[in-house]
Design a protein around this motif. Sequence first.
Motif, short mmCIF file in Angstrom:
data_model
loop_
_atom_site.label_atom_id
_atom_site.label_comp_id
_atom_site.label_asym_id
_atom_site.label_seq_id
_atom_site.Cartn_x
_atom_site.Cartn_y
_atom_site.Cartn_z
N ASN A 20 0.81 -1.23 0.00
CA ASN A 20 0.00 0.00 0.00
C ASN A 20 0.84 1.27 0.00
OD1 ASN A 20 -2.53 1.22 -0.17
ND2 ASN A 20 -2.54 1.67 2.03
N ARG A 21 2.11 1.15 -0.39
CA ARG A 21 2.96 2.34 -0.55
C ARG A 21 4.16 1.99 -1.40
NH1 ARG A 21 6.07 3.33 5.28
NH2 ARG A 21 7.77 1.81 4.95
N PHE A 22 4.77 3.05 -2.00
CA PHE A 22 5.98 2.91 -2.82
C PHE A 22 6.96 3.98 -2.37
CE2 PHE A 22 8.61 1.79 -6.26
CZ PHE A 22 8.91 2.89 -7.03
N THR A 23 8.11 3.56 -1.90
CA THR A 23 9.11 4.52 -1.43
C THR A 23 10.24 4.60 -2.45
OG1 THR A 23 10.20 2.76 -0.15
CG2 THR A 23 8.58 4.13 1.01
N LEU A 24 10.53 5.80 -2.90
CA LEU A 24 11.47 6.03 -3.99
C LEU A 24 12.49 7.10 -3.57
CD1 LEU A 24 12.37 5.90 -7.01
CD2 LEU A 24 10.50 7.50 -7.51
N ALA A 25 13.78 6.74 -3.68
CA ALA A 25 14.85 7.71 -3.43
C ALA A 25 15.35 8.19 -4.78
CB ALA A 25 15.98 7.08 -2.63
N PHE A 42 0.86 6.14 -12.34
CA PHE A 42 1.40 6.02 -10.98
C PHE A 42 0.36 6.32 -9.91
CE2 PHE A 42 6.00 5.43 -11.43
CZ PHE A 42 6.15 5.60 -12.79
N PRO A 43 0.34 5.52 -8.85
CA PRO A 43 -0.58 5.76 -7.71
C PRO A 43 0.01 6.82 -6.78
CG PRO A 43 0.67 3.76 -7.32
CD PRO A 43 1.12 4.27 -8.66
N TRP A 44 0.03 8.09 -7.26
CA TRP A 44 0.77 9.13 -6.54
C TRP A 44 0.34 9.25 -5.08
CZ3 TRP A 44 5.13 10.39 -8.49
CH2 TRP A 44 5.31 10.39 -9.89
N ASP A 45 -0.91 8.95 -4.80
CA ASP A 45 -1.37 9.11 -3.40
C ASP A 45 -0.82 8.03 -2.47
OD1 ASP A 45 -4.67 7.53 -3.56
OD2 ASP A 45 -2.74 7.03 -4.54
N LEU A 65 7.46 18.14 -9.90
CA LEU A 65 6.36 18.41 -8.95
C LEU A 65 5.50 19.58 -9.40
CD1 LEU A 65 8.19 17.86 -5.54
CD2 LEU A 65 6.72 16.25 -6.79
N ASN A 66 6.14 20.65 -9.86
CA ASN A 66 5.35 21.83 -10.25
C ASN A 66 4.58 21.61 -11.55
OD1 ASN A 66 6.29 23.11 -8.01
ND2 ASN A 66 7.73 24.46 -9.09
N ARG A 67 4.87 20.52 -12.26
CA ARG A 67 4.17 20.21 -13.52
C ARG A 67 3.06 19.19 -13.31
NH1 ARG A 67 9.30 19.06 -17.40
NH2 ARG A 67 7.74 17.84 -18.55
N MET A 68 2.91 18.75 -12.06
CA MET A 68 1.95 17.67 -11.82
C MET A 68 0.65 18.19 -11.23
SD MET A 68 4.59 14.91 -10.14
CE MET A 68 3.28 13.85 -9.56
N SER A 69 -0.48 17.62 -11.67
CA SER A 69 -1.76 18.01 -11.08
C SER A 69 -1.99 17.19 -9.81
CB SER A 69 -2.89 17.75 -12.08
OG SER A 69 -2.82 16.39 -12.50
N ARG A 70 -1.45 15.96 -9.78
CA ARG A 70 -1.62 15.10 -8.59
C ARG A 70 -0.35 15.19 -7.74
NH1 ARG A 70 -2.25 9.65 -11.40
NH2 ARG A 70 -2.70 8.80 -9.36
N ARG A 71 -0.51 15.04 -6.43
CA ARG A 71 0.62 15.19 -5.52
C ARG A 71 1.02 13.84 -4.92
NH1 ARG A 71 2.97 19.25 -6.86
NH2 ARG A 71 4.04 19.46 -4.90
N PRO A 72 2.30 13.59 -4.75
CA PRO A 72 2.70 12.36 -4.04
C PRO A 72 2.17 12.38 -2.61
CG PRO A 72 4.58 13.39 -5.15
CD PRO A 72 3.44 14.37 -5.20
N ALA A 73 2.07 11.21 -2.02
CA ALA A 73 1.59 11.10 -0.62
C ALA A 73 2.49 11.91 0.31
CB ALA A 73 1.56 9.64 -0.20
N SER A 74 3.79 11.86 0.05
CA SER A 74 4.70 12.69 0.87
C SER A 74 5.98 12.94 0.07
CB SER A 74 5.02 12.00 2.21
OG SER A 74 5.80 10.83 2.02
N VAL A 75 6.59 14.07 0.33
CA VAL A 75 7.84 14.47 -0.33
C VAL A 75 8.83 14.86 0.76
CG1 VAL A 75 8.92 16.08 -1.94
CG2 VAL A 75 6.60 15.25 -2.38
#
Length: 250
Positions: free
Chosen positions: A38-43, A65-68, A97-107
């Motif tokens: 239920n999550r994807f962590t990306l470095a 991508f499931p950005w949430d 990030l500034n080009r995306m309409s959807r936001r990642p769950a956390s940055v």
Amino acid sequence: MTAYAHGAVRVFEDPEALARGAAEELARRAEAAVRDANRFTLALSGGHTPLALYGLLADVYGPRFPWDRIHLFWGDERDVPPDDEASNFGTLRREMLNRMSRRPASVHPIPTTGQDAAAVAWTYERELVNFFGLAPGEPPRFDVVLLGLGGDGHTASLFPGTVALTEQKRLVVANWVEELSSHRITLTLPVLNAARAVLFLVAGEAKAEILRRVLQGPHDREALPAQLVRPDDGDLFWLVDRAAASLLHL
Ligand code: 6PG
């Protein structure tokens, strides 16, 4: 897929195809991670090579991508504020990030404002411990760590001959890089090698010789830090374009 001792090398025709291949790989892994945990962590990596990928993630591949459920971190950062053009976070904020309409769950940018590099490293280490719920001495297990390859064999901010190469306990350190006359804040090898998958992105003829040395030359831990990235229990992929692969015996 051609496999080598240092992992699987996949050659793409050009930088655009490389970016598309990397986006596809990330989409597959994000989908699997969200299904399983239920999550994807990306470095994320800094530098120029991944910029085409970041643009694709913002635009073409965004819907895949499931950005949430996606949590973004950085493998390293320059000792500059986010609005500095050298900032890896500032670059990703602008290019993606500034080009995306959807936001990642956390940055989770490396917080390079208002404190010295050593304090920044401690702060980020605590952020990793809190987010991943780590026991003392336990490294976080990122689903994917994106890395680049510098012309001198560095990756993240693990530069040849620097102190960070031997760090086995800390998760994040401030690494003094003499040739840059500056500190870099970087994840350490225990963190990189705890990843479920490491994807190196390498493009351009200028990287052909160093890529050949890293993948097919003698092992040299001091001179070629990228050779030290070997996930203990994870995948290692080298996504490269034809120009960077031109000296490899595949
Ligand atoms: C950074 C990166 C660094 C980068 C390599 C390759 O902060 O610059 O973390 O390790 O990946 O230097 O950079 P290029 O992609 O620009 O060649």
